[in-house]
Design an enzyme around this catalytic site. Sequence first.
Site, short mmCIF file in Angstrom:
data_model
loop_
_atom_site.label_atom_id
_atom_site.label_comp_id
_atom_site.label_asym_id
_atom_site.label_seq_id
_atom_site.Cartn_x
_atom_site.Cartn_y
_atom_site.Cartn_z
N THR A 46 0.83 -1.21 0.00
CA THR A 46 0.00 0.00 0.00
C THR A 46 0.86 1.26 0.00
OG1 THR A 46 -1.72 -1.18 1.18
CG2 THR A 46 -1.78 1.21 1.32
N GLU A 51 -6.59 -5.39 4.14
CA GLU A 51 -6.65 -6.54 3.23
C GLU A 51 -7.93 -6.56 2.41
OE1 GLU A 51 -4.06 -8.21 2.70
OE2 GLU A 51 -2.89 -7.47 4.41
N GLY A 64 3.37 -3.05 8.55
CA GLY A 64 3.64 -3.29 9.96
C GLY A 64 5.11 -3.58 10.20
#
Lengths: 664, 664
Positions: free
Chosen positions: A148, A430, A187
């Site tokens: 992303t 997601e 993350g």
Amino acid sequence: MSDINQDLLKERLRCTFDRKELTILIDGGPDKHRDRKEKDAVMLHSKFEGVPEDYLSYVEKFENSIKESVEMFSRVRRLQEQGKTTMNNYREVMANILRSTVVRDGSPMGLHYFMFLPAIINQGTEEQQAQWLDRAWNCNIIGSYAQTELGHGTFIRGLETTATYDADTKEFVLHSPTLSSYKWWPGGLGHVANYCILVAQLYTKGKCHGVHLFIVQIRDEDTHEPLPGIKVGEIGPKLGFNSVNNGFVGFNNVRIPRNQMLMRNSQVLEDGTYVKSKNDKLNYGPMIFVRSVIFGDSVNFLSKAVTIAVRYSAVRRQCPRKSGEPEVQILDYLTQQHKLFISIATCHAMRITANKLWDIFNVVTKELHDGTYKRLSELHALACCLKAVGTSDAASLVERCRLACGGHGYMRSSNLPNICQQISAACTYEGDNTVLLLQTARFLIKTWQQIDSGKLTPTVDYLNTARSKSHPGKWVNSIENIVRAFEIVSMRKISSCVENMENKVASGVTFEDTWNMCSVQLISAAEAHCRVILLSSFYEDIHASSKTVSPELRVVLNQLLDLYTVYWALEKLSDLLQYTSITSEDVQRLQAWYEDTLVALRPNAVGLVDAFDLDDMVLGSTLGSYDGKVYERLMEDALKSPLNSGKINYTFYKYLKPFMEGKL
Amino acid sequence: MSDINQDLLKERLRCTFDRKELTILIDGGPDKHRDRKEKDAVMLHSKFEGVPEDYLSYVEKFENSIKESVEMFSRVRRLQEQGKTTMNNYREVMANILRSTVVRDGSPMGLHYFMFLPAIINQGTEEQQAQWLDRAWNCNIIGSYAQTELGHGTFIRGLETTATYDADTKEFVLHSPTLSSYKWWPGGLGHVANYCILVAQLYTKGKCHGVHLFIVQIRDEDTHEPLPGIKVGEIGPKLGFNSVNNGFVGFNNVRIPRNQMLMRNSQVLEDGTYVKSKNDKLNYGPMIFVRSVIFGDSVNFLSKAVTIAVRYSAVRRQCPRKSGEPEVQILDYLTQQHKLFISIATCHAMRITANKLWDIFNVVTKELHDGTYKRLSELHALACCLKAVGTSDAASLVERCRLACGGHGYMRSSNLPNICQQISAACTYEGDNTVLLLQTARFLIKTWQQIDSGKLTPTVDYLNTARSKSHPGKWVNSIENIVRAFEIVSMRKISSCVENMENKVASGVTFEDTWNMCSVQLISAAEAHCRVILLSSFYEDIHASSKTVSPELRVVLNQLLDLYTVYWALEKLSDLLQYTSITSEDVQRLQAWYEDTLVALRPNAVGLVDAFDLDDMVLGSTLGSYDGKVYERLMEDALKSPLNSGKINYTFYKYLKPFMEGKL
């Protein structure tokens, strides 16, 4: 605090079924049950002591999560060394533990296990696996997964980061041409990972070949400094998951060797020739896998929330029924039962459907490896709508549980706020739920176009049967009839979308505009289809398991099935009224059936949440602990506030007192 | 960053109405508009600079809120000195400012203004006002309001804290007999207030006379140390409002003089004789007032959220309609319009209904002072259901706005998480929404029992008309007809509850059990009544204002009315299908009408949120600022993270590196 609240004790005594029988059923049988208990024993109780996390600053929370994650993954490593975790089952081992239990607000190393490793396994060549897998598996390097961007989430083909092959040096040049092309969200990428899988547009010989994956080193392994040309950091505070260290990264013409493009499927040869993947459908696998995990995980969030809320509602008393009588356990209020029991039933419905989804996943994955793709789009559509509806249902039910605990449900120490914040993220990550439902809708529209051929894949085969009943028969208030009615609703919604779209296209509107104009109704059709899957899976499973469970448990499982089915019939009543022959009298009887089922479940409510078998450490809640010492724990937790140390805070002297004296 | 995003510029150019005309209409006319702008100019821009609040520790946030609150209330004091704020309008002055704008996560001094001062004004004798009011008004003392206890919220009569009169010393003895009797929640009570209004069970001459109010000093005015016998502190972190310093307090036989019971209504004479209030209904006033404030306030939260989400949706682009075309503004997706535009319409519907509620409030308050109580229970029921439905609608719509912003809506810097957390608290505080709806239901059931007398108070008078149409006429898809249809739905739901209850009571069930057994349906009836109020208020107001607004604005206001009305018709379709003659074809036309209205509103979406005229400081959002520099602001904000300073955090050396090297 070792004794148990008297009300909870009484609730447990009146439970009519064997809780352990249900726990084992939930775990999937005695072996899996034993296995889970064994691993829990190793993984739980690794919490650091000290000031509770909610009092810490953002940086302190980060530091805490590093300490806790390293401790936790050291335990995982020990399990590995004992041969109890292999690459085949590590996901399973992690799943229940990683997600907001030991590391309460998420771990910065989650993506290493869930996406970095799997990407190398699934998309790396044998040489690449030989080069990277051992070091990654042993955590000698820690990776993230960077897809992303600031400006792109849903539309992956629109990603802006480029990887341009330079045949002279046999390197890829990684570049972030704009601010919006910065990777954003991965993350652990902020300050933990030193590697990442980078998703970038591949250019070679002047031509773009779409997005591909690259292994990229971000930081020096020894000093942890960002490598030259790389701007990396973390993206700042979020609603939840504040220990995940979500990061951003941008590249200024950074070079990596050719063999760091993951080349199991497509390749770039030394001279820059692009070799297309023989089968790009294989890329669907990981996406479907992750969405299936998320759907199954929703149950974990919801079972925690409802365990907390039900136990609290058994302990909390408010208002006497009549003046002079003792106050009533709030669990005795029908409105409270209405708020909570549907969550218990939903946990079971979703758990059962998730098992079914995994069964199909395994079948289709096997077929894929054998070169058969006929059920791939069905599986994709199924995972999309279940992830969307599952997370969305769970998010609203978790919030409902939280609200049902009144003011105390607003306390962080109840852990309900944290659970809310985590499950609500699942509605977005997601695959945004709206986008996913439109994916399912696309499959359903295509399916409808094949309906006359008579051959539909199993999960949509009901459309044929439903269509054959052009006039719905007389309404019967039975579970089976309701499930069939939902099939008719789904069928009617899909056919109505098709009709609307055909009319628009016939009148000259482009397909793309037609799709947009019909999208609100398409989403409604996709949800209706998903309701069929959930309701029929639950129905069939309870029906089948009736033969194997004890009579006592059978009664309760059937009550949960009744509750879930009738609840949804009442929720989607406008559809039933439009598309079936249900009458107002039937509706009244359904409402009575629903309320009677709430009352029937009431004596077993605490037993049912006990059977989820969630350790106090997993619940992490002042309101939900097994002993029900609600008020003691609330006060005990408040006293940990550094502000309650007894010292007068300096702001009194500096601001408050001068202000009160009129000097400010 | 002074220039404006090009897409936003274009949106503003295409707006078809005069935004300022709408802003003035929202503000309530040119005078009030000017007044608001003047006060905003004084009150805004008082923010302290430094590390953004979300990075701070709990204690630092507290310290920050003290600094900011003292600064803010010093400005209020200056307004007072200039004669611009008097006791008559200070609530108005505060309302928009206090609530999560300047002091973003709530102020510990809010209750001082909203409850401590009003309690003295409304319930104190003239002597008590002379003694306390000046010091409180000038903030020489700061008070809180302590009612809720650990063990009691809803059931005020069950409060455990006692105030026992000792005629020998002419003192009240305050005592907390149990852990659950500790006061819990009062804002500012932890470490800011030195006084509070205490709600306690009054005992005199051995008899309990129910709860009464007392002024109690908690801390030494000079040293801020808790007074002897008083255990006071703060309750710890919450989902939101973490700057409010919510506190707990317990009393160990603490004595206060007799004249610190607020005695305007009831009195305890020197010898301990209790003199009952001539009119205990007067106590309803403040409760109704607070709930009306909360209902009106919901609009503030919702207008902020939808302003942020609409501006972001105009800036964000995702997916080209066709391959090769530029990506589409996500505001062009019908699903996005479906998510957002209802919030714009709801802001107007709720603002208008809130104005109507205040009109009734003023009429009834005047009547109360004249000794007439005939509309008191109507007003109470109205405020209850509007607070419940208003906060609940606003909370789910704010969350819908947040989800509509995808991942970036999960960022704290969007301010959407904060807005969600605050509005969701409003569903619980000052009356749990479920409890409030049951209060309204109680009034509706009583009303029904008087329906044959033909004389109903104005807000329920529609029940008579609706009942007279025993067979609903042919359905017409018009706004007026939908409003009438909702009246029929409400009437039918109430009458059905009455019938069910009568049957149960006739079969021997006690009234209390019957009430509980019917409570799910009673809540549904109360909500249906509230929908009538919202829909008809909006309808009547737009109808009336059509004569005074410009033709351009009239068109848009009518589109908002259409959208709101048709949206709710579709949401409550199962009721319409059961209780009116609406057909499936009508429903299809309604759906088309709804979607056409979304499309019609699209060009004015940005203009409509601009007209809410919310300063960037009030929005406090990277996604929602007037200039639309979304990505620049997201990155700018992330770079403020202390973790992004460039230094390698010590946890790398201490934990991460040893772990990666296999040494942990």
